[in-house]
Design a protein around this motif. Structure first.
Motif, PDB file in Angstrom:
ATOM      1  N   VAL A   9       0.839  -1.200   0.000  1.00 48.69           N
ATOM      2  CA  VAL A   9       0.000   0.000   0.000  1.00 48.69           C
ATOM      3  C   VAL A   9       0.872   1.249   0.000  1.00 48.69           C
ATOM      4  N   ASN A  10       2.013   1.179   0.676  1.00 45.66           N
ATOM      5  CA  ASN A  10       2.938   2.316   0.684  1.00 45.66           C
ATOM      6  C   ASN A  10       3.504   2.603  -0.705  1.00 45.66           C
ATOM      7  N   GLN A  11       3.416   1.624  -1.621  1.00 47.67           N
ATOM      8  CA  GLN A  11       3.896   1.805  -2.985  1.00 47.67           C
ATOM      9  C   GLN A  11       2.790   2.249  -3.940  1.00 47.67           C
ATOM     10  N   LEU A  12       1.598   2.471  -3.406  1.00 47.39           N
ATOM     11  CA  LEU A  12       0.431   2.774  -4.236  1.00 47.39           C
ATOM     12  C   LEU A  12       0.117   4.264  -4.193  1.00 47.39           C
ATOM     13  N   ARG A  13      -0.114   4.854  -5.345  1.00 47.33           N
ATOM     14  CA  ARG A  13      -0.481   6.267  -5.401  1.00 47.33           C
ATOM     15  C   ARG A  13      -1.873   6.476  -4.800  1.00 47.33           C
ATOM     16  N   PRO A  14      -2.148   7.643  -4.222  1.00 45.88           N
ATOM     17  CA  PRO A  14      -3.535   7.965  -3.852  1.00 45.88           C
ATOM     18  C   PRO A  14      -4.443   7.858  -5.083  1.00 45.88           C
ATOM     19  N   GLY A  15      -5.556   7.183  -4.923  1.00 47.07           N
ATOM     20  CA  GLY A  15      -6.444   6.932  -6.044  1.00 47.07           C
ATOM     21  C   GLY A  15      -6.115   5.674  -6.809  1.00 47.07           C
ATOM     22  N   GLY A  16      -4.984   5.032  -6.478  1.00 52.66           N
ATOM     23  CA  GLY A  16      -4.602   3.784  -7.129  1.00 52.66           C
ATOM     24  C   GLY A  16      -5.373   2.605  -6.570  1.00 52.66           C
ATOM     25  N   LEU A  17      -5.289   1.478  -7.253  1.00 51.12           N
ATOM     26  CA  LEU A  17      -6.083   0.305  -6.908  1.00 51.12           C
ATOM     27  C   LEU A  17      -5.216  -0.852  -6.441  1.00 51.12           C
ATOM     28  N   LEU A  18      -5.678  -1.534  -5.390  1.00 51.93           N
ATOM     29  CA  LEU A  18      -5.086  -2.773  -4.904  1.00 51.93           C
ATOM     30  C   LEU A  18      -6.089  -3.902  -5.114  1.00 51.93           C
ATOM     31  N   PHE A  19      -5.669  -4.946  -5.829  1.00 49.21           N
ATOM     32  CA  PHE A  19      -6.495  -6.125  -6.072  1.00 49.21           C
ATOM     33  C   PHE A  19      -5.970  -7.284  -5.240  1.00 49.21           C
ATOM     34  N   ILE A  20      -6.853  -7.956  -4.497  1.00 47.36           N
ATOM     35  CA  ILE A  20      -6.485  -9.181  -3.800  1.00 47.36           C
ATOM     36  C   ILE A  20      -7.386 -10.310  -4.308  1.00 47.36           C
ATOM     37  N   GLY A  21      -7.054 -11.551  -3.967  1.00 49.45           N
ATOM     38  CA  GLY A  21      -7.853 -12.676  -4.424  1.00 49.45           C
ATOM     39  C   GLY A  21      -9.231 -12.692  -3.789  1.00 49.45           C
ATOM     40  N   HIS A  22     -10.206 -13.235  -4.514  1.00 49.00           N
ATOM     41  CA  HIS A  22     -11.574 -13.274  -3.999  1.00 49.00           C
ATOM     42  C   HIS A  22     -11.690 -14.113  -2.732  1.00 49.00           C
ATOM     43  N   ALA A  23     -10.773 -15.051  -2.531  1.00 53.34           N
ATOM     44  CA  ALA A  23     -10.821 -15.896  -1.335  1.00 53.34           C
ATOM     45  C   ALA A  23     -10.013 -15.307  -0.187  1.00 53.34           C
TER      46      ALA A  23
END
Length: 270
Positions: free
Chosen positions: A235-249
């Motif tokens: 998350v620290n590498q993610l821009r504000p407004g950027g998206l993080l995808f994790i697995g559905h499980a």
């Protein structure tokens, strides 16, 4: 009388030693219900060394002179099923988001395995991005998986989840000895840079920031403190407004992070 062969048994003590090895090398905890899976994946290595039991194999890989074999064990036990456009709603959502996004784009497939995920990302960006300034970082703990990803060659059965027309636009179909295989086109492979990164270790300097990070189907292998540490690092590498995808499980419920849910298993950094 026909001769019989008794399969070696991976005992609790040997499995515990393998759990310790995996935890120290990768941070991954091998659950007790994975013992038969581990035994099956390592059986070929016993046969390679003509060993009759896992105890002798553990003695071998614990020697300082067998660091390459230890690395191979980690590769064998961290290789997971993957295919193009796995959990396809993620790519549909990403395509819609890309159509509204302006400016350069940087994406990261943080557990890329043999490359199907980052190349699925590359095709999605090529189809939906409003500009041409984009790149993808693909990383994994396994060097053998990164080698496969670099080649970009896959069984044609992997195309079963491609959107209509995408395979024809973004891949080459093999002929002759390569019949039944496909290769991601060179212009897309050039957009993907491959790098060996262990997510349980401090991340390399200058890695981010990114507009999109895929961290899918890997968190299930870590305990809660390790999982939270990994997600915080990314998350620290993610821009504000950027998206993080994790697995559905997977779940990051209860983690105190600057994220808000915008789609099932998709979070926006706020």
């Amino acid at each position: 009388m026909p001769s019989t062969f008794k399969l070696p048994v991976l005992g609790e003590q040997e499995f515990s030693r393998l759990q310790t090895l995996m935890s120290s090398a990768s941070g991954i905890h091998l659950a007790s219900n994975k013992r038969s899976l581990v035994a099956g994946r390592l059986m070929k290595r016993l046969r390679h060394y003509h060993l009759d039991n896992y105890r002798d194999y553990l003695h071998l890989i614990e020697r300082p002179t067998h660091s390459r074999e230890r690395r191979l064990v980690i590769d064998l036990l961290t290789t997971n099923e993957t295919y193009f456009f796995r959990e396809f709603p993620h790519f549909e959502f990403l395509g819609q988001w890309l159509g509204r996004r302006k400016g350069p784009l940087r994406l990261w497939s943080a557990a890329c395995s043999s490359g199907e995920e980052p190349y699925s990302l590359a095709m999605t960006v090529a189809e939906h991005a409003t500009g041409s300034d984009w790149s993808i970082l693909a990383s994994d703990l396994s060097q053998s998986m990164l080698t496969l990803a670099e080649q970009g060659i896959y069984d044609i059965a992997q195309a079963r989840y491609f959107p209509d027309g995408w395979m024809q636009r973004h891949c080459l179909c093999g002929v002759g000895d390569m019949h039944g295989r496909l290769r991601v086109q060179a212009h897309l492979r050039a957009r993907v840079s491959l790098r060996e990164i262990n997510l349980v270790q401090p991340l390399p300097e200058g890695l981010g920031p990114f507009d999109v990070i895929f961290l899918r189907n890997i968190l299930i292998y870590f305990d809660t403190p390790q999982k939270q540490l990994i997600v915080q690092r990314l998350v620290n590498q993610l821009r504000p407004g950027g998206l993080l995808f994790i697995g559905h499980a997977e779940s990051i419920h209860g983690f105190e992070l600057p994220l808000r849910l915008v789609h099932p298993s998709v979070f926006e950094r706020v």
